[in-house]
Design an enzyme around this catalytic site. Structure first.
Site, PDB file in Angstrom:
ATOM      1  N   ASP A   1      11.677  12.051  65.751  1.00 54.08           N
ATOM      2  CA  ASP A   1      10.937  12.096  64.493  1.00 54.08           C
ATOM      3  C   ASP A   1       9.944  13.247  64.535  1.00 54.08           C
ATOM      4  OD1 ASP A   1      10.573  11.155  61.931  1.00 54.08           O
ATOM      5  OD2 ASP A   1       8.919   9.828  62.476  1.00 54.08           O
TER       6      ASP A   1
ATOM      7  N   TYR B   1       6.900  15.607  62.398  1.00 53.38           N
ATOM      8  CA  TYR B   1       5.597  15.314  61.781  1.00 53.38           C
ATOM      9  C   TYR B   1       5.289  16.566  60.981  1.00 53.38           C
ATOM     10  CZ  TYR B   1       0.616  13.722  62.284  1.00 53.38           C
ATOM     11  OH  TYR B   1      -0.680  13.276  62.107  1.00 53.38           O
TER      12      TYR B   1
ATOM     13  N   HIS C   1       0.735  15.318  54.940  1.00 51.35           N
ATOM     14  CA  HIS C   1       0.675  14.058  55.683  1.00 51.35           C
ATOM     15  C   HIS C   1      -0.179  14.198  56.943  1.00 51.35           C
ATOM     16  CE1 HIS C   1       1.814  10.344  57.666  1.00 51.35           C
ATOM     17  NE2 HIS C   1       2.319  11.024  58.683  1.00 51.35           N
TER      18      HIS C   1
ATOM     19  N   ARG D   1      -9.781  11.472  62.403  1.00 55.47           N
ATOM     20  CA  ARG D   1     -10.608  12.380  63.189  1.00 55.47           C
ATOM     21  C   ARG D   1     -11.586  13.171  62.325  1.00 55.47           C
ATOM     22  NH1 ARG D   1      -5.369  12.823  65.325  1.00 55.47           N
ATOM     23  NH2 ARG D   1      -4.949  14.462  63.817  1.00 55.47           N
TER      24      ARG D   1
ATOM     25  N   GLU E   1      10.705   9.297  54.403  1.00 57.68           N
ATOM     26  CA  GLU E   1      11.191  10.470  55.115  1.00 57.68           C
ATOM     27  C   GLU E   1      12.639  10.762  54.734  1.00 57.68           C
ATOM     28  OE1 GLU E   1      10.669  10.421  59.352  1.00 57.68           O
ATOM     29  OE2 GLU E   1       8.775   9.320  59.272  1.00 57.68           O
TER      30      GLU E   1
ATOM     31  N   ASP F   1      10.734   5.094  57.993  1.00 62.48           N
ATOM     32  CA  ASP F   1      10.214   4.919  59.352  1.00 62.48           C
ATOM     33  C   ASP F   1       9.131   3.838  59.322  1.00 62.48           C
ATOM     34  OD1 ASP F   1       9.631   5.348  62.001  1.00 62.48           O
ATOM     35  OD2 ASP F   1       8.311   7.063  61.604  1.00 62.48           O
TER      36      ASP F   1
ATOM     37  N   GLN G   1       0.289   0.475  66.310  1.00 63.54           N
ATOM     38  CA  GLN G   1       0.318   1.900  66.619  1.00 63.54           C
ATOM     39  C   GLN G   1      -1.052   2.429  67.043  1.00 63.54           C
ATOM     40  OE1 GLN G   1       1.782   4.163  63.243  1.00 63.54           O
ATOM     41  NE2 GLN G   1       1.383   6.139  64.193  1.00 63.54           N
TER      42      GLN G   1
ATOM     43  N   TYR H   1      -1.180   4.077  70.925  1.00 65.87           N
ATOM     44  CA  TYR H   1      -0.549   5.403  70.901  1.00 65.87           C
ATOM     45  C   TYR H   1      -1.244   6.499  71.711  1.00 65.87           C
ATOM     46  CZ  TYR H   1      -3.396   8.258  67.707  1.00 65.87           C
ATOM     47  OH  TYR H   1      -4.383   9.026  67.154  1.00 65.87           O
TER      48      TYR H   1
ATOM     49  N   THR I   1       6.778  11.635  57.717  1.00 64.25           N
ATOM     50  CA  THR I   1       6.380  11.242  56.370  1.00 64.25           C
ATOM     51  C   THR I   1       6.214  12.464  55.478  1.00 64.25           C
ATOM     52  OG1 THR I   1       5.170   9.460  57.388  1.00 64.25           O
ATOM     53  CG2 THR I   1       4.668   9.914  55.083  1.00 64.25           C
TER      54      THR I   1
END
Lengths: 430, 430
Positions: free
Chosen positions: A135, A137, A142, A151, A210, A242, A249, A253, A358
């Site tokens: 997958d 990113y 996104h 963050r 996706e 997905d 998560q 992660y 995504t």
């Protein structure tokens, strides 16, 4: 070989509604169970499913080099391994067989009975055995949205993001196709403000809108694929949901990436639309700044104008479309993804699947996940039935659709549609 | 069914050197190419490879429910799917056939010629088709070392580490077996002090000394495996070298985890040693504090006392053992890993592989990677040939070995041994 199957002026002797995703210019590939409970490889025109195994046995593919059993298989992997010349020859031939001006099959009632099925007579299966699933990113919107939430705006994009298509290995075994229900996953989460994790049902089950592409055998162990060749190894695309458990998560992660928050289920639309069929919908990718390193530089139109939508349908109620976006927003294109993936010599095989990540567009209603659409649940979405959603409820069905359209033709993907059931109960085991 | 194959008093009529990893108590499973260029499933006693396909055709497995072609396959996946009762019955029968007191095959010269091979007559293959491969991060010493290097002593372990076995999905397609050379990978890296990445050969290729376990079909989609049942689904173990390009990994891995820094190659020893054969070497796991959540609590001896070593052999020179460690140091055991992996309903299939993560012990010479052994290259290792190593040089061969030993018996894994070649050169394509 020209792609004569794409001729926009062709019509079929099979009935095709003008809003259908599957005109004779599409000719996708899939695997289905027939009314005789036989698994076969097939295609679809309008609302007619076509048994390619039967067509082949009846001699309709004579002259195309195909093994006798190429369509009598559980998966498309071997057919995909045959390569683009074969895919193209088969698609062109199918277009000819069903062309309004060709009466051979049209007038052969016996053959038609063997070859053609109504959709309610068949059951779609996984089209490929996915050896490895990756997958990416690759949507800047996104990555920026998620980065901002977790963050802050100033550190939204990680330093590597603009230099390479960030991706990670996903779980193949839990990729399923449309209509199969999914149990809400259980897992470890750290409740807000708690110092110790708990184990239980995820409270934040989400979709991710996706697309995924499916490859043919691309390279030997150790050999990178040059960017100019990358698209040669892409067979086609499917819609890809997905499914994500955001609370699982979030706790798991760091530092090795998403794991159980994703691997409970990923769902795909069952018909693989070929890259050939999408040719008329090529568009430029978003401008890349900084300019990618030479091994990732592409020329020309490497993106595709594919309209996407996601809807939620509560049990017994009408669906509400919660997102409308487009595949063309992807910052990193598929050629860049595949070339980057093999730049270290990693082999890519027939049936491998690569998700886009995504797909979020620039506007708030074009975000591709509930996480973004509701901004972590802060802005619930109002549904047509008067209820609201922050994430996905038990017995909600998530539906995704995709199509391309120009003045001549509409090429669609159909849909991927799966219901979220409550947590698995071993006492109620089917 | 008792594991009569483990009887420590049994000897074989085949010659077995007393230091051999493969006494008649081991009976591992593998796949090899015979002198007639046929692929078969086999086992090994001493330095004799045994063709199980031939043994079965000759009737030596009569009475055990096995399909006719179960050993005439490219992989062990179908045999593994048959389950523990079958594995055990076959291992017990093999022990009987080759028992010093059984003269049936021993005295049948014609059968022996068909069944037995010298090691130089065969070529080992990948024993399984790995559907999905997961790598854990289950050694506390390793996680602490790496965490200390990259985040400082105070933040060495992430908050989740003591609560769950951290893991991530890896790439199946680049798992290969012993003796296949690997090209140094190329990739994007951010040179020290630079503001922009470059593309080129990795400068920091490393090994990771791991074990991996191989599963049978374990659960249906959506169904978790209770911790008490987890070991039922573990077929056996292999040595696992999780080759790593540290500079590629460092630049790419935030936020979604390791990707191309790992996926260029992972190498395994070719003989799968069954969990049954390892029974005599069960030991307690390290004490877990905090106590794991109930779904991860195990009772009894769930770890195994397996001695491990890694050596580097420069071209034309003698090897230097650079690490000696033990599988028993793992903080999270295999049952916990498998139960955690399926806790969200993720299906685990026959042939799936789960790596332990780098196994580091408590002392500096028991670290399982060059990253730790040389502390990021700050303390180069002196080799027997007078050269030094921070990481792996071109034409170095990395060799890993593993064995268990008590007063009665030694059960070993043989070795996994692969040479690192320079970067792939398309002009020199084999």
């Amino acid at each position: 070989m020209s792609i004569s199957a794409n001729n926009p002026n062709r019509t079929s002797w099979l009935y095709v509604n003008k809003h259908s995703d599957f005109p004779i210019q599409n000719i996708p590939f899939g695997v289905f169970l027939t009314r005789e409970d036989v698994i076969t490889i097939g295609t679809r025109i309008g609302d007619t499913a076509i048994d390619l195994g039967a067509l082949h046995q009846l001699g309709y593919f004579d002259g195309i080099p195909l093994t006798d059993d190429i369509f009598l298989q559980d998966t498309l992997n071997d057919f995909i391994a045959d390569g683009r010349q074969t895919w193209r020859a088969v698609r062109n031939r199918i277009a000819d067989i069903f062309d309004a001006n060709n009466e051979t099959l049209k007038n052969n009632t016996k053959h038609k009975e063997i070859v053609c099925f109504r959709l309610d007579e068949i059951e779609m299966q996984m089209p490929v055995l996915v050896g490895d699933y990756t997958d990416f990113y690759a949507s800047k919107e996104h990555a920026t949205n998620v980065g901002t939430m977790f963050r802050g705006e100033d550190n939204a994009l990680m330093p590597n993001w603009l230099h390479l298509p960030v991706g990670y290995h996903g779980r193949s075994s839990s990729i399923i196709t449309t209509h199969i229900p999914i149990n809400r996953p259980q897992g470890q989460t750290l409740p807000e403000g708690a110092s110790k994790p708990i184990f239980g049902p995820s409270k934040l089950v989400d979709f991710e809108l996706e697309m995924a592409f499916i490859t043919t055998d691309a390279n030997d162990f150790g050999e990178p694929i040059p960017i100019e060749e990358a698209e040669d190894y892409i067979f086609g695309l499917v819609l890809f949901n997905d499914w994500s458990a955001r609370d699982i998560q979030k706790w798991e992660y760091v530092p090795l990436g998403p794991f159980l928050g994703k691997s409970f289920a990923s769902t795909i639309s069952p018909w693989i639309v070929t890259l050939d069929a999408l040719e008329p919908f090529r568009v430029e990718s978003p401008k890349q700044n900084p300019k990618p390193l030479p091994y990732l530089r592409t020329k020309g139109k490497k993106s595709f104008d594919i309209n996407l939508e996601a809807a939620i349908k509560p049990k017994g109620a009408k669906e509400t479309v919660v997102s409308r976006t487009n595949f063309k927003y992807m910052y990193w294109n598929m050629a860049q993804q595949l070339t980057h993936h093999t730049s270290n010599g990693c082999p890519v095989n027939s049936g491998d699947m690569m998700g886009s990540g995504t797909i979020s567009g620039p506007t708030e209603d074009s975000y591709g996940s509930m996480l973004e659409l509701t901004w972590k649940g802060e802005k619930p979405i109002k549904m047509k039935d008067g209820t609201t959603r922050k994430f996905i409820n038990d017995h909600d069905t998530v539906i995704m659709r995709a199509y391309c359209e120009n003045d001549d033709v509409r090429i669609g993907f159909g849909q991927v549609k799966n219901e979220l059931l409550p947590v698995f109960n071993p006492k109620k085991k089917k």
